[in-house]
Design a protein around this motif. Structure first.
Motif, PDB file in Angstrom:
ATOM      1  N   PHE A   1       0.852  -1.200   0.000  1.00  0.00           N
ATOM      2  CA  PHE A   1       0.000   0.000   0.000  1.00  0.00           C
ATOM      3  C   PHE A   1       0.885   1.247   0.000  1.00  0.00           C
ATOM      4  O   PHE A   1       0.672   2.183  -0.764  1.00  0.00           O
ATOM      5  N   GLU A   2       1.918   1.223   0.873  1.00  0.00           N
ATOM      6  CA  GLU A   2       2.841   2.363   0.940  1.00  0.00           C
ATOM      7  C   GLU A   2       3.459   2.642  -0.429  1.00  0.00           C
ATOM      8  O   GLU A   2       3.527   3.783  -0.882  1.00  0.00           O
ATOM      9  N   ARG A   3       3.940   1.581  -1.104  1.00  0.00           N
ATOM     10  CA  ARG A   3       4.590   1.781  -2.405  1.00  0.00           C
ATOM     11  C   ARG A   3       3.640   2.418  -3.401  1.00  0.00           C
ATOM     12  O   ARG A   3       3.977   3.347  -4.130  1.00  0.00           O
ATOM     13  N   ARG A   4       2.383   1.921  -3.419  1.00  0.00           N
ATOM     14  CA  ARG A   4       1.387   2.482  -4.336  1.00  0.00           C
ATOM     15  C   ARG A   4       1.189   3.976  -4.077  1.00  0.00           C
ATOM     16  O   ARG A   4       1.211   4.791  -4.988  1.00  0.00           O
ATOM     17  N   VAL A   5       0.976   4.313  -2.824  1.00  0.00           N
ATOM     18  CA  VAL A   5       0.696   5.714  -2.491  1.00  0.00           C
ATOM     19  C   VAL A   5       1.939   6.559  -2.772  1.00  0.00           C
ATOM     20  O   VAL A   5       1.859   7.659  -3.330  1.00  0.00           O
ATOM     21  N   PHE A   6       3.107   6.014  -2.409  1.00  0.00           N
ATOM     22  CA  PHE A   6       4.359   6.746  -2.650  1.00  0.00           C
ATOM     23  C   PHE A   6       4.517   7.082  -4.132  1.00  0.00           C
ATOM     24  O   PHE A   6       4.779   8.222  -4.508  1.00  0.00           O
ATOM     25  N   LEU A   7       4.323   6.073  -4.991  1.00  0.00           N
ATOM     26  CA  LEU A   7       4.488   6.307  -6.430  1.00  0.00           C
ATOM     27  C   LEU A   7       3.470   7.326  -6.940  1.00  0.00           C
ATOM     28  O   LEU A   7       3.789   8.166  -7.785  1.00  0.00           O
ATOM     29  N   SER A   8       2.251   7.283  -6.377  1.00  0.00           N
ATOM     30  CA  SER A   8       1.206   8.219  -6.839  1.00  0.00           C
ATOM     31  C   SER A   8       1.574   9.667  -6.525  1.00  0.00           C
ATOM     32  O   SER A   8       1.116  10.597  -7.175  1.00  0.00           O
ATOM     33  N   MET A   9       2.451   9.856  -5.528  1.00  0.00           N
ATOM     34  CA  MET A   9       2.839  11.218  -5.165  1.00  0.00           C
ATOM     35  C   MET A   9       3.601  11.909  -6.299  1.00  0.00           C
ATOM     36  O   MET A   9       3.649  13.138  -6.385  1.00  0.00           O
ATOM     37  N   PHE A  10       4.205  11.114  -7.188  1.00  0.00           N
ATOM     38  CA  PHE A  10       4.947  11.688  -8.316  1.00  0.00           C
ATOM     39  C   PHE A  10       3.993  12.261  -9.369  1.00  0.00           C
ATOM     40  O   PHE A  10       4.420  12.861 -10.340  1.00  0.00           O
ATOM     41  N   ALA A  11       2.682  12.077  -9.159  1.00  0.00           N
ATOM     42  CA  ALA A  11       1.688  12.702 -10.041  1.00  0.00           C
ATOM     43  C   ALA A  11       1.257  14.065  -9.500  1.00  0.00           C
ATOM     44  O   ALA A  11       0.425  14.726 -10.091  1.00  0.00           O
ATOM     45  N   THR A  12       1.829  14.484  -8.359  1.00  0.00           N
ATOM     46  CA  THR A  12       1.408  15.772  -7.785  1.00  0.00           C
ATOM     47  C   THR A  12       2.404  16.875  -8.158  1.00  0.00           C
ATOM     48  O   THR A  12       3.607  16.624  -8.335  1.00  0.00           O
ATOM     49  N   GLU A  13       1.878  18.105  -8.246  1.00  0.00           N
ATOM     50  CA  GLU A  13       2.758  19.259  -8.487  1.00  0.00           C
ATOM     51  C   GLU A  13       3.618  19.515  -7.252  1.00  0.00           C
ATOM     52  O   GLU A  13       4.741  19.992  -7.359  1.00  0.00           O
ATOM     53  N   ASP A  14       3.082  19.196  -6.082  1.00  0.00           N
ATOM     54  CA  ASP A  14       3.827  19.484  -4.853  1.00  0.00           C
ATOM     55  C   ASP A  14       5.099  18.643  -4.739  1.00  0.00           C
ATOM     56  O   ASP A  14       6.102  19.099  -4.178  1.00  0.00           O
ATOM     57  N   GLN A  15       5.094  17.436  -5.263  1.00  0.00           N
ATOM     58  CA  GLN A  15       6.333  16.632  -5.271  1.00  0.00           C
ATOM     59  C   GLN A  15       7.382  17.325  -6.130  1.00  0.00           C
ATOM     60  O   GLN A  15       8.540  17.459  -5.743  1.00  0.00           O
ATOM     61  N   LYS A  16       6.961  17.787  -7.312  1.00  0.00           N
ATOM     62  CA  LYS A  16       7.912  18.469  -8.219  1.00  0.00           C
ATOM     63  C   LYS A  16       8.458  19.731  -7.527  1.00  0.00           C
ATOM     64  O   LYS A  16       9.655  19.988  -7.524  1.00  0.00           O
ATOM     65  N   GLU A  17       7.541  20.489  -6.917  1.00  0.00           N
ATOM     66  CA  GLU A  17       7.934  21.732  -6.255  1.00  0.00           C
ATOM     67  C   GLU A  17       8.869  21.454  -5.070  1.00  0.00           C
ATOM     68  O   GLU A  17       9.893  22.108  -4.916  1.00  0.00           O
TER      69      GLU A  17
END
Ligand code: CAA
Length: 257
Positions: free
Chosen positions: A225-241
């Motif tokens: 579950f952690e891996r799934r959610v972690f990877l999904s964070m790379f779809a957010t602008e806030d991760q890039k920022e």
């Protein structure tokens, strides 16, 4: 809504709820729980708010569910009236909630604190599940959450004897995250909440959801579950920022996207 049993304020991006039934040491009656749910829902749907603090008075966070309200209840009344159902909503809050505890934190008061994500306690705090002394057992999650916080041996000790634990024992056994001097306790909780609220809201919420998975799933499932959610964070602008700001040696400007 005009609140009778709580005081609701905001401090910048932090919601603050103060339990306010001093005449009953903040005993949690149904009206108070309904108001607390209303306040938490308001903060949950307010995009400006990133974290909530629930606190009580210097003498009591809360001395339990309201014994006077429940003393004469019958089984059928409580079954049909879904007694204690309203409490579950608090544990389902998606934004982080900090319990800022001073004085008595007993019975339903401790169960409420354990539904929060972090407990910050004053040196004056006293914790117990004293329901056994009333001829009942904890009914708002205490028998399930306390062993997860502090292990079976100590949970059995507290639940079967009803004894009180002081703040340093509570910190030693992992019930509370921090113990702070009485006059610094609320400020410490508000500062922690402000820190949390300064980060990306969706990322904070995903982190909370993922940590909570650890309570309910085996390690392999939780890690997946952690891996799934972690990877999904790379779809957010806030991760890039967040990462770009690190590389450029500046403070990130999170936009909750
Ligand atoms: N429900 C209703 N009223 C409460 C209360 C509670 N849980 N706790 C305290 N009060 C009331 C007292 O009855 C008293 O009211 P009056 O002045 O009208 O008599 C007032 O608050 C002040 O309390 P005390 O005079 O008792 O204050 P104290 O300083 O002498 O003692 C205390 C403090 C040790 C916390 C004591 O009040 C106490 O033992 N309270 C009950 C604690 C308890 O058993 N909590 C568990 C409740 S059951 C539960 O929570 C079930 C669940 O799992 C959902």
């Amino acid at each position: 809504m005009a609140y009778q049993n709580i005081i609701v304020e905001t401090r910048s991006k932090v919601g603050l709820v103060t339990l306010n039934r001093p005449q009953a040491l903040n005993a949690l009656n149904e009206a108070l729980i309904a108001e607390l749910n209303e306040a938490l829902s308001g903060f949950e749907s307010n995009p400006e708010i990133g974290c909530t603090v629930i606190t009580g008075s210097e003498k009591a966070f809360a001395a339990g569910a309201d014994v006077k309200e429940m003393a004469e209840k019958t089984y059928v009344e409580s079954y049909l009236g879904k007694f204690l159902d309203g409490w579950t909503r608090i544990a389902e809050t998606r934004k982080p909630v900090i319990a800022a505890v001073s004085g008595f934190c007993l019975g339903g008061g401790l169960e409420l604190a354990m539904m929060c994500d972090i407990i910050i306690a004053s040196e004056t705090s006293r914790f117990a599940l004293p329901e056994i002394t009333l001829g009942i057992m904890p009914g708002a999650g205490g028998t399930q959450r306390l062993p997860r916080f502090i292990g079976k041996a100590k949970a059995m000790d507290l639940i079967l004897t009803g004894r009180m634990m002081d703040a340093s024992e509570a910190e030693r056994c992992g019930l509370v995250a921090r113990v702070v001097a009485p006059d610094k306790m609320l400020d410490a909780a508000l500062a922690a909440a402000a820190k949390i609220a300064s980060y990306s809201q969706p990322i904070v919420m995903m982190a909370k959801e993922t940590v909570n998975r650890a309570q309910e799933t085996p390690l392999s499932e939780g890690a997946r579950f952690e891996r799934r959610v972690f990877l999904s964070m790379f779809a957010t602008e806030d991760q890039k920022e967040g990462m770009q700001a690190f590389i450029e040696k500046r403070k990130p400007a999170f936009r909750n996207r």
